[in-house]
Design a protein around this motif. Structure first.
Motif, mmCIF file in Angstrom:
data_model
loop_
_atom_site.group_PDB
_atom_site.id
_atom_site.type_symbol
_atom_site.label_atom_id
_atom_site.label_comp_id
_atom_site.label_asym_id
_atom_site.label_seq_id
_atom_site.Cartn_x
_atom_site.Cartn_y
_atom_site.Cartn_z
ATOM 1 N N UNK A 1 0.848 -1.197 0.000
ATOM 2 C CA UNK A 1 0.000 0.000 0.000
ATOM 3 C C UNK A 1 0.879 1.241 0.000
ATOM 4 N N UNK A 2 1.884 1.230 0.864
ATOM 5 C CA UNK A 2 2.882 2.300 0.903
ATOM 6 C C UNK A 2 4.182 1.695 1.428
ATOM 7 N N UNK A 3 5.155 2.525 1.728
ATOM 8 C CA UNK A 3 6.476 2.023 2.114
ATOM 9 C C UNK A 3 6.462 1.204 3.404
ATOM 10 N N UNK A 4 5.454 1.406 4.239
ATOM 11 C CA UNK A 4 5.423 0.706 5.516
ATOM 12 C C UNK A 4 4.209 -0.200 5.703
ATOM 13 N N UNK A 5 3.431 -0.416 4.657
ATOM 14 C CA UNK A 5 2.212 -1.216 4.808
ATOM 15 C C UNK A 5 2.059 -2.218 3.667
ATOM 16 N N UNK A 6 1.794 -3.459 4.043
ATOM 17 C CA UNK A 6 1.503 -4.515 3.070
ATOM 18 C C UNK A 6 -0.007 -4.743 3.089
ATOM 19 N N UNK A 7 -0.594 -4.901 1.918
ATOM 20 C CA UNK A 7 -2.024 -5.224 1.875
ATOM 21 C C UNK A 7 -2.186 -6.662 1.402
ATOM 22 N N UNK A 8 -3.128 -7.350 2.020
ATOM 23 C CA UNK A 8 -3.431 -8.726 1.650
ATOM 24 C C UNK A 8 -4.920 -8.775 1.319
ATOM 25 N N UNK A 9 -5.230 -9.140 0.079
ATOM 26 C CA UNK A 9 -6.630 -9.232 -0.355
ATOM 27 C C UNK A 9 -6.969 -10.695 -0.620
ATOM 28 N N UNK A 10 -7.696 -11.329 0.299
ATOM 29 C CA UNK A 10 -8.052 -12.741 0.096
ATOM 30 C C UNK A 10 -8.961 -12.908 -1.121
ATOM 31 N N UNK A 11 -8.795 -14.023 -1.811
ATOM 32 C CA UNK A 11 -9.631 -14.290 -2.979
ATOM 33 C C UNK A 11 -10.991 -14.854 -2.569
ATOM 34 N N UNK A 12 -11.054 -15.409 -1.363
ATOM 35 C CA UNK A 12 -12.325 -15.907 -0.840
ATOM 36 C C UNK A 12 -12.641 -15.147 0.439
ATOM 37 N N UNK A 13 -13.887 -14.780 0.600
ATOM 38 C CA UNK A 13 -14.274 -13.970 1.762
ATOM 39 C C UNK A 13 -13.965 -14.655 3.090
ATOM 40 N N UNK A 14 -14.161 -15.943 3.178
ATOM 41 C CA UNK A 14 -13.972 -16.659 4.434
ATOM 42 C C UNK A 14 -12.525 -16.808 4.871
ATOM 43 N N UNK A 15 -11.590 -16.485 4.009
ATOM 44 C CA UNK A 15 -10.174 -16.691 4.329
ATOM 45 C C UNK A 15 -9.556 -15.536 5.120
ATOM 46 N N UNK A 16 -10.226 -14.409 5.183
ATOM 47 C CA UNK A 16 -9.660 -13.226 5.840
ATOM 48 C C UNK A 16 -9.194 -13.479 7.258
ATOM 49 N N UNK A 17 -10.060 -14.077 8.066
ATOM 50 C CA UNK A 17 -9.716 -14.320 9.472
ATOM 51 C C UNK A 17 -8.561 -15.315 9.591
#
Length: 186
Positions: free
Chosen positions: A61-77
Motif C-alpha cells: 500500500x505504501x512504504x510501511x504497509x503490506x495489503x493482503x486481499x483474500x480471494x475468498x471472503x472466508x479466508x480473511x480471518x
C-alpha cells in the motif's frame, strides 16, 4: 568427469548457494515493507497449509504497509491469524475484505540484532561456497591421481576455482553490506 565439468558444476552450485542466500535475506525484515516477507507464512486452506500468496493477493500500500486481499471472503480471518501467529512480529488489521499489515518501526537494539543475523547468514553462505571449492579441488586432485590430468592442469584449475570462489564471496559480502545498510536506515 573432466576438469571443465568439475569447474562448471562448482560454479553452478556456488551460484545456487548465492541465490539461496539472497532468498534467505528477503526473509529478514528491514524497516520497509516487502511483499516477499509473507512468503514464509502459511495458512490453512481446506485442510492443507499453503503460502498466503496462493490464497490472496499480496501487495504494497505504501512504504510501511503490506495489503493482503483474500480471494475468498472466508479466508480473511485465517490469513490474519496466520500472519499474527508467524514469528515475524507483525500485527495485521482487517478492514472489510482487505487486511493491512503495518510494519512497526524497529528499535536500534532490534536493528543491531538483525545485522548480526545477516552477518551470520552471510558467513553460512561463504562456508557453503568454500566447501564447494574444496569439493571441486578434490575432484581435480582425483583426476591427477588417476592420471587423467597433469599437475599443471591441476594448479591452473585450482587457481581458476579460487578466482570464482573469491568472486562469489565478494558477492556475498556486497549483499551483506547492502542488507545491513537497509536495516540500519531509519
Amino acid at each position: 568427469m573432466s576438469i571443465v565439468e568439475i569447474k562448471q558444476q562448482a560454479t553452478q552450485k556456488m551460484q545456487q548457494s548465492l541465490e539461496s542466500f539472497q532468498h534467505n535475506l528477503t526473509k529478514i525484515r528491514t524497516g520497509r515493507a516487502n511483499p516477499g516477507l509473507l512468503d514464509t507464512v502459511h495458512v490453512d486452506y481446506y485442510g492443507s497449509m499453503v503460502p498466503i500468496s496462493q490464497v490472496a493477493n499480496v501487495a504494497l500500500l505504501d512504504a510501511r504497509t503490506i495489503s493482503v486481499s483474500p480471494w475468498e471472503k472466508g479466508m480473511g480471518a485465517k490469513i490474519e491469524k496466520a500472519i499474527r501467529d508467524s514469528d515475524l512480529g507483525l500485527n495485521p488489521a482487517s478492514q472489510g475484505d482487505l487486511i493491512r499489515v503495518p510494519m512497526p518501526a524497529m528499535t536500534e537494539e532490534r536493528r543491531k540484532e538483525l545485522t548480526k543475523v545477516v552477518r551470520a547468514e552471510g558467513e553460512h553462505a561463504k562456508v557453503a561456497i568454500r566447501n564447494l571449492r574444496r569439493d571441486a579441488n578434490d575432484g581435480v586432485k582425483k583426476l591427477v591421481k588417476d592420471k587423467l590430468a597433469s599437475e599443471d592442469d591441476e594448479r591452473r584449475s585450482q587457481e581458476e576455482i579460487q578466482k570464482f570462489t573469491d568472486r562469489f564471496i565478494a558477492d556475498v559480502d556486497k549483499l551483506v553490506t547492502g542488507k545491513e545498510q537497509d536495516i540500519m536506515a531509519v
